[in-house]
Design a protein around this motif. Structure first.
Motif, PDB file in Angstrom:
ATOM      1  N   HIS A  76     -16.817  -1.145   1.687  1.00  0.00           N
ATOM      2  CA  HIS A  76     -16.853   0.019   2.581  1.00  0.00           C
ATOM      3  C   HIS A  76     -15.691   0.021   3.567  1.00  0.00           C
ATOM      4  N   VAL A  77     -15.092  -1.141   3.811  1.00  0.00           N
ATOM      5  CA  VAL A  77     -13.964  -1.228   4.746  1.00  0.00           C
ATOM      6  C   VAL A  77     -12.772  -0.432   4.224  1.00  0.00           C
ATOM      7  N   TYR A  78     -12.606  -0.402   2.888  1.00  0.00           N
ATOM      8  CA  TYR A  78     -11.435   0.252   2.289  1.00  0.00           C
ATOM      9  C   TYR A  78     -11.790   1.557   1.573  1.00  0.00           C
ATOM     10  N   ILE A  79     -13.037   1.953   1.593  1.00  0.00           N
ATOM     11  CA  ILE A  79     -13.468   3.076   0.772  1.00  0.00           C
ATOM     12  C   ILE A  79     -12.775   4.384   1.150  1.00  0.00           C
ATOM     13  N   ASP A  80     -12.383   4.543   2.421  1.00  0.00           N
ATOM     14  CA  ASP A  80     -11.705   5.775   2.833  1.00  0.00           C
ATOM     15  C   ASP A  80     -10.325   5.915   2.219  1.00  0.00           C
ATOM     16  N   ASP A  81      -9.710   4.784   1.836  1.00  0.00           N
ATOM     17  CA  ASP A  81      -8.370   4.809   1.251  1.00  0.00           C
ATOM     18  C   ASP A  81      -8.410   4.775  -0.273  1.00  0.00           C
ATOM     19  N   THR A  82      -9.597   4.817  -0.835  1.00  0.00           N
ATOM     20  CA  THR A  82      -9.761   4.650  -2.277  1.00  0.00           C
ATOM     21  C   THR A  82     -10.000   5.988  -2.962  1.00  0.00           C
ATOM     22  N   ARG A 117       0.833  -1.208   0.000  1.00  0.00           N
ATOM     23  CA  ARG A 117       0.000   0.000   0.000  1.00  0.00           C
ATOM     24  C   ARG A 117       0.867   1.257   0.000  1.00  0.00           C
ATOM     25  N   LEU A 118       1.692   1.388  -1.000  1.00  0.00           N
ATOM     26  CA  LEU A 118       2.461   2.623  -1.122  1.00  0.00           C
ATOM     27  C   LEU A 118       1.515   3.793  -1.312  1.00  0.00           C
ATOM     28  N   SER A 119       1.749   4.869  -0.579  1.00  0.00           N
ATOM     29  CA  SER A 119       0.881   6.058  -0.574  1.00  0.00           C
ATOM     30  C   SER A 119      -0.522   5.745  -0.088  1.00  0.00           C
ATOM     31  N   GLY A 120      -0.695   4.599   0.556  1.00  0.00           N
ATOM     32  CA  GLY A 120      -1.980   4.247   1.142  1.00  0.00           C
ATOM     33  C   GLY A 120      -2.924   3.527   0.212  1.00  0.00           C
ATOM     34  N   ALA A 121      -2.662   3.543  -1.104  1.00  0.00           N
ATOM     35  CA  ALA A 121      -3.570   2.916  -2.071  1.00  0.00           C
ATOM     36  C   ALA A 121      -3.217   1.450  -2.263  1.00  0.00           C
TER      37      ALA A 121
END
Length: 277
Positions: free
Chosen positions: A242-248, A216-220
């Motif tokens: 929805h678990v990962y939607i904040d990082d998307t 997850r470089l840069s969080g993505a």
């Protein structure tokens, strides 16, 4: 919970170290502590450099495998279209379920959950009564073999991580270096500034290692957009859990997508969502 990537984490560390420099008094120059700092910095440089190189190679290999797999999936669907809408619709449905299962988990853990949907395509090909008259039948089986090969390689590479012992050594060395820096600092402005900057860089190195290990470089998530474009190409709405939607980062041109309201591993509960950008 939002994933805090290395840049965000190091900024937080910078603020903490600025406060620490103000309230933690230093002792000034010390030959013994300087020797400890030199040795620990040397060991940390060797270990962190080796680990970053190893994890970077792993990251690049997985990125290449995932991109290649996405390309094969799209080619497989386009070949299926040559054999009529009824058949291609069945293949599209199974590819869609495959990607939904994959996107519920990080790359290293998606192999097992997506396997039933991958094998379902083989089951669909078994129903073909006369494969010799089926357009590009051999090409489809070849693509499935290549996809499975990449799935296996990705899974094997994905579970290769730093051990708890290796993390422990890194934490120990960084702790020693931080202690030495704060012990040796003086009240001079340059000393305090250098202490803050060097301490922040140490945390940045640690967080970069974590990001590389988590792919997850840069969080993505690694190459998420590549797979989403496959869904676009086969005529399916993009899918996000929805678990990962904040990082998307959802592109501006995507106005409607599917959102998984379930936790990974649970029975899928998917709703239609709209991009508010």
């Amino acid at each position: 919970m939002r994933y805090i990537h290395s840049v965000q984490g190091s900024f937080f560390a910078f603020v903490v170290f600025v406060i620490a420099v103000i309230f933690i008094p230093g002792k000034g120059p010390s030959d013994e502590v300087e020797i400890i700092l030199t040795v620990s910095t040397f060991l940390l440089a060797i270990l962190s450099g080796f680990f970053i190189s190893r994890l970077s190679s792993r990251y690049n290999a997985i990125r290449s495998l995932v991109a290649s797999e996405d390309g094969y999936w799209l080619a497989l669907y386009k070949i299926a279209e040559l054999n009529g809408k009824r058949f291609s619709d069945k293949i599209r449905e199974k590819i869609d379920k495959y990607y939904v299962a994959c996107y519920d988990f990080d790359v290293p853990y998606a192999y097992k959950t997506s396997a039933p949907h991958f094998l379902a395509i083989y089951d669909e090909l078994k129903k073909i009564k006369n494969p010799n008259k089926f357009k590009c039948f051999s090409s489809m089986t070849d693509y499935l073999l290549k996809i499975e090969e990449r799935r296996n390689q990705t899974s094997v590479l994905g579970i290769e991580k730093l051990t708890k012992g290796q993390w422990g050594v890194l934490f120990l060395l960084i702790g020693i270096v931080l202690f030495s820096l704060f012990y040796l600092k003086t009240d001079a402005i340059y000393s305090q500034v250098v202490t803050v900057l060097l301490s922040t860089v140490l945390i940045l190195i640690l967080l970069i290692l974590r990001d590389l290990q988590n792919l997850r470089l840069s969080g993505a998530a690694i190459l998420e957009e590549s797979g989403q474009e496959v869904l676009d190409a086969i005529g399916c709405l993009r899918y996000y859990n929805h678990v990962y939607i904040d990082d998307t980062i959802i592109p501006d041109h995507i106005k409607k997508y599917r959102l998984g309201k379930h936790k990974p591993g649970e029975k899928p509960k998917i709703v239609i969502a709209y991009n508010k950008k």
